[in-house]
Scaffold this active site. Structure first.
Site, PDB file in Angstrom:
ATOM      1  N   ILE A  14       0.744  -1.374   0.176  1.00  0.00           N
ATOM      2  CA  ILE A  14      -0.001   0.152  -0.074  1.00  0.00           C
ATOM      3  C   ILE A  14       0.660   1.161   0.089  1.00  0.00           C
ATOM      4  O   ILE A  14       1.701   1.348   1.068  1.00  0.00           O
ATOM      5  CB  ILE A  14      -0.818   0.073   1.161  1.00  0.00           C
ATOM      6  N   HIS A  15       0.918   2.070  -0.940  1.00  0.00           N
ATOM      7  CA  HIS A  15       1.424   3.181  -1.309  1.00  0.00           C
ATOM      8  C   HIS A  15       0.877   4.348  -2.125  1.00  0.00           C
ATOM      9  O   HIS A  15      -0.493   3.971  -2.070  1.00  0.00           O
ATOM     10  CB  HIS A  15       2.781   3.112  -1.812  1.00  0.00           C
ATOM     11  N   GLY A  16       1.179   5.237  -2.550  1.00  0.00           N
ATOM     12  CA  GLY A  16       0.428   6.189  -3.157  1.00  0.00           C
ATOM     13  C   GLY A  16      -0.410   5.771  -4.080  1.00  0.00           C
ATOM     14  O   GLY A  16      -1.799   6.078  -4.366  1.00  0.00           O
ATOM     15  N   ALA A  19      -3.077   3.115  -2.816  1.00  0.00           N
ATOM     16  CA  ALA A  19      -3.968   3.991  -1.835  1.00  0.00           C
ATOM     17  C   ALA A  19      -4.818   5.006  -2.272  1.00  0.00           C
ATOM     18  O   ALA A  19      -6.065   5.214  -1.690  1.00  0.00           O
ATOM     19  CB  ALA A  19      -3.020   4.805  -0.705  1.00  0.00           C
TER      20      ALA A  19
END
Length: 160
Positions: A14-16, A19
């Site tokens: 989960i990252h930019g 997300a």
């Protein structure tokens, strides 16, 4: 009945992109991180909880537990976004009875004994074996960093 809105391989979990872009594009209500190591890592789990969008519930599960929950349709009424670091977790889900139709390959950073097959995607011999195993079972494997990008037939890239 639960709906699987995306099955993605991204070594950042989960990252930019996941997300914001992917979770909104898919209208996910739950992000399921499938990783046998992260489950045991308190710091990493806390980071994932902070990165998870507010509109999504979060599950961080072993391959075995994720497969059991998915096969049991545990997430009734939810739109589930599954993410794992690599194809071995997806192969584990498949071999435990969760037969996904499609896998979207995002980022797989270069490591020792890997080769780059696409921008931001490097694979080991074991990764290739796992991807082709799934492709041979009928799983459609594509590569796409963000929804606006062109969809690439990833299995065809691996087969050369």
């Amino acid at each position: 009945m639960m709906e699987i809105v995306n099955v993605r391989i991204d070594d950042r979990l989960i990252h930019g992109q996941v997300a914001t872009v992917w979770s909104l594009a898919t209208k996910a209500t739950r992000i399921m991180v499938v990783d046998d190591q992260v489950v045991k890592d308190v710091v990493n789990k806390e980071a994932l909880k902070m990165a998870c969008p507010k509109q999504c519930k979060l599950s961080i599960l072993t391959v075995e537990k994720a497969a059991a929950n998915l096969c049991a349709q545990k997430y009734d009424g939810e739109k589930v976004f599954i993410v794992a670091k690599g194809p071995s977790a997806m192969r584990g889900l498949y071999d435990r009875g969760f037969h996904m139709e499609h896998i979207n390959v995002g980022n797989m950073g270069g490591k020792q004994n890997t080769k780059m097959v696409k921008k931001a995607v490097s694979v080991s011999d074991q990764d290739i074996e796992d991807f082709l195993y799934l492709a041979d079972k009928g799983v459609n494997i594509t590569a796409q960093m963000v929804p606006a990008d062109e969809v690439v037939d990833f299995a065809a890239l691996l087969r050369g």
